[in-house]
Design an enzyme around this catalytic site. Structure first.
Site, PDB file in Angstrom:
ATOM      1  N   MET A  38      54.341  68.866  34.858  1.00  0.00           N
ATOM      2  CA  MET A  38      53.952  69.945  33.944  1.00  0.00           C
ATOM      3  C   MET A  38      53.991  71.301  34.642  1.00  0.00           C
ATOM      4  SD  MET A  38      51.069  68.251  31.583  1.00  0.00           S
ATOM      5  CE  MET A  38      51.682  69.153  30.170  1.00  0.00           C
ATOM      6  N   ASP A  40      60.738  76.472  38.292  1.00  0.00           N
ATOM      7  CA  ASP A  40      59.943  76.584  37.069  1.00  0.00           C
ATOM      8  C   ASP A  40      59.031  77.809  37.047  1.00  0.00           C
ATOM      9  OD1 ASP A  40      61.016  74.134  36.423  1.00  0.00           O
ATOM     10  OD2 ASP A  40      59.242  72.996  36.992  1.00  0.00           O
ATOM     11  N   PRO A  57      47.528  68.784  35.446  1.00  0.00           N
ATOM     12  CA  PRO A  57      47.616  67.674  36.390  1.00  0.00           C
ATOM     13  C   PRO A  57      48.571  67.988  37.547  1.00  0.00           C
ATOM     14  CG  PRO A  57      48.152  66.950  34.144  1.00  0.00           C
ATOM     15  CD  PRO A  57      47.907  68.416  34.078  1.00  0.00           C
ATOM     16  N   GLY A  91      51.934  73.750  39.802  1.00  0.00           N
ATOM     17  CA  GLY A  91      52.038  74.606  40.988  1.00  0.00           C
ATOM     18  C   GLY A  91      52.855  75.849  40.683  1.00  0.00           C
ATOM     19  N   SER A  92      53.938  75.663  39.942  1.00  0.00           N
ATOM     20  CA  SER A  92      54.786  76.797  39.560  1.00  0.00           C
ATOM     21  C   SER A  92      54.019  77.767  38.665  1.00  0.00           C
ATOM     22  CB  SER A  92      56.029  76.304  38.805  1.00  0.00           C
ATOM     23  OG  SER A  92      56.764  75.428  39.610  1.00  0.00           O
ATOM     24  N   ALA A  93      53.219  77.214  37.757  1.00  0.00           N
ATOM     25  CA  ALA A  93      52.412  78.062  36.879  1.00  0.00           C
ATOM     26  C   ALA A  93      51.452  78.913  37.707  1.00  0.00           C
ATOM     27  CB  ALA A  93      51.630  77.188  35.894  1.00  0.00           C
ATOM     28  N   LYS A 128      53.698  73.348  31.140  1.00  0.00           N
ATOM     29  CA  LYS A 128      54.886  73.211  30.268  1.00  0.00           C
ATOM     30  C   LYS A 128      55.193  71.745  30.054  1.00  0.00           C
ATOM     31  CE  LYS A 128      57.893  71.773  33.620  1.00  0.00           C
ATOM     32  NZ  LYS A 128      58.384  70.390  33.694  1.00  0.00           N
TER      33      LYS A 128
HETATM   34  P1  ATP Z   1      57.304  70.309  38.354  1.00  0.00           P
HETATM   35  O1  ATP Z   1      57.025  69.910  36.939  1.00  0.00           O
HETATM   36  O2  ATP Z   1      57.572  71.788  38.533  1.00  0.00           O
HETATM   37  O3  ATP Z   1      58.265  69.438  39.067  1.00  0.00           O
HETATM   38  P2  ATP Z   1      54.833  69.073  39.034  1.00  0.00           P
HETATM   39  O4  ATP Z   1      53.977  69.440  37.879  1.00  0.00           O
HETATM   40  O5  ATP Z   1      55.418  67.700  39.023  1.00  0.00           O
HETATM   41  O6  ATP Z   1      55.952  70.149  39.169  1.00  0.00           O
HETATM   42  P3  ATP Z   1      52.968  70.316  40.803  1.00  0.00           P
HETATM   43  O7  ATP Z   1      51.660  70.057  40.141  1.00  0.00           O
HETATM   44  O8  ATP Z   1      53.536  71.679  40.660  1.00  0.00           O
HETATM   45  O9  ATP Z   1      54.034  69.231  40.364  1.00  0.00           O
HETATM   46  O10 ATP Z   1      52.741  69.941  42.334  1.00  0.00           O
HETATM   47  C1  ATP Z   1      53.749  69.436  43.178  1.00  0.00           C
HETATM   48  C2  ATP Z   1      53.220  69.515  44.613  1.00  0.00           C
HETATM   49  O11 ATP Z   1      53.131  70.893  44.988  1.00  0.00           O
HETATM   50  C3  ATP Z   1      51.812  68.974  44.779  1.00  0.00           C
HETATM   51  O12 ATP Z   1      51.835  67.619  45.133  1.00  0.00           O
HETATM   52  C4  ATP Z   1      51.202  69.857  45.850  1.00  0.00           C
HETATM   53  O13 ATP Z   1      51.296  69.251  47.123  1.00  0.00           O
HETATM   54  C5  ATP Z   1      52.059  71.111  45.890  1.00  0.00           C
HETATM   55  N1  ATP Z   1      51.352  72.352  45.448  1.00  0.00           N
HETATM   56  C6  ATP Z   1      51.436  73.545  46.037  1.00  0.00           C
HETATM   57  N2  ATP Z   1      50.719  74.473  45.384  1.00  0.00           N
HETATM   58  C7  ATP Z   1      50.169  73.858  44.322  1.00  0.00           C
HETATM   59  C8  ATP Z   1      49.319  74.307  43.266  1.00  0.00           C
HETATM   60  N3  ATP Z   1      48.904  75.574  43.173  1.00  0.00           N
HETATM   61  N4  ATP Z   1      48.967  73.398  42.343  1.00  0.00           N
HETATM   62  C9  ATP Z   1      49.413  72.118  42.422  1.00  0.00           C
HETATM   63  N5  ATP Z   1      50.186  71.650  43.414  1.00  0.00           N
HETATM   64  C10 ATP Z   1      50.577  72.501  44.362  1.00  0.00           C
END
Ligand code: ATP
Length: 293
Positions: A101, A136, A96, A104-106, A11
């Site tokens: 984006m 998210d 990434p 992890g939530s996705a 997202k």
């Molecule tokens: P948001 O936009 O929701 O704040 P983000 O995109 O900045 O999230 P994510 O990629 O979701 O961040 O990852 C945040 C942290 O979550 C990572 O540094 C990692 O340690 C942890 N994590 C746990 N599960 C996952 C996963 N399936 N994919 C990516 N990161 C994960």
């Protein structure tokens, strides 16, 4: 039993308004989520023991144990529906990590959907479990374009016209979402940033108009000054995207990925050609979707 594969999008936040800090430690948000065509594919299959494997271009740094959100998602669903054999979850990762984006939530949303399918659980429970897993995750289930309130988990789908063409530029570093929010709190205490932007009336109208220039003018992220303060190199990325011909550029969510809105697909391709690590993506796209075998 054959594996279940689920495709789930990243997202960008077309608007991210960050209100006050709540007693539970979260900020009150008014945000507009927009799912874009950059996907992870999450495969779940019955196994002797729980396990997570991660592959793909964005796999580095993703945990493979019980701290991966997909593991927590599978355990939560299993406990709630009193079903569920152990599963092995494989994530083919393109979104990434720590990029703002919601990768992890996705993945967590995809794991919920995949496990529900594998175990024959009623998907009606998934939105509630998603909200429990993270701010998210609920949006990962629905995709499209949606207003998010509360801490982002209360969703209202928003009508849009046509497609938007994006250039996404991930950074070579991550920003932990908590760090971005703490930096915003610090800047606010200093009076260094404008008050929260909690009105999305203009953006709603722009999305219905189907005019990318109107949407571009309405993009906003309250967290952007905090991200720029933590990672000043993003100033140059935003400037380069605008110079290359994007209508507008914003830091996505809690950063550091930058998202550039372009007039159309050829323009997006031209802008992407000028920016290192850039990919093009269109939106809105559907949320977590079970793929055929
Ligand atoms: P948001 O936009 O929701 O704040 P983000 O995109 O900045 O999230 P994510 O990629 O979701 O961040 O990852 C945040 C942290 O979550 C990572 O540094 C990692 O340690 C942890 N994590 C746990 N599960 C996952 C996963 N399936 N994919 C990516 N990161 C994960």
């Amino acid at each position: 039993m054959s594996p279940t594969r689920v495709r789930v999008p990243a997202k960008v936040n077309l608007h991210l308004g960050v209100g006050g800090l709540r007693p539970d430690g979260f900020h009150e948000l008014v945000t507009v989520f927009h799912a874009v065509g950059l996907h992870d594919v999450v495969t779940v299959q019955v196994a002797d023991a729980m396990g997570v494997r991660v592959s793909g271009p964005a796999a580095a740094g993703v945990p493979t144990g019980s701290d991966n959100l997909v593991w927590r998602a599978a355990e939560l669903l299993a406990s709630r529906c009193r079903a569920g054999s152990p599963v092995r979850v494989e994530i083919a990762k393109q979104i990434p990590v720590a990029g703002g984006m919601a990768g992890g939530s996705a993945d967590a949303a995809a794991a919920l959907l995949g496990c529900a399918r594998l175990w024959g659980a009623d998907p009606v429970v998934l939105p509630e479990l998603a909200a429990e897993l993270g701010s998210d995750v609920a949006f990962g289930l629905v995709g499209g374009t949606a207003l998010g309130t509360g801490r982002g988990e209360l969703l209202e789908p928003l009508p849009t016209t046509g497609e938007l063409h994006w250039v996404l530029v991930p950074a070579e570093f991550g920003i932990a979402a908590g760090d971005a929010y703490r930096e915003l709190d610090r800047l606010r205490a200093e009076g260094a940033v404008p008050p929260p932007a909690l009105d999305v009336t203009g953006l709603r109208a722009a999305l219905v108009s189907g005019r990318p220039d109107e949407v571009a003018a309405a993009l906003h992220n309250d967290l952007e000054p905090a991200c720029l303060s933590l990672a000043p190199a993003l100033h140059a990325v935003l400037a380069a995207g605008r110079k290359a011909g994007a209508l507008a550029g914003i830091v996505s969510g809690s950063g550091p990925t930058c998202a550039f809105l372009c007039a159309d697909e050829p323009a997006a391709r031209r802008v992407a050609a000028d920016l290192p690590r850039a990919t093009v993506a269109r939106g809105p796209v559907p949320g977590a979707t079970v793929l055929g075998r």
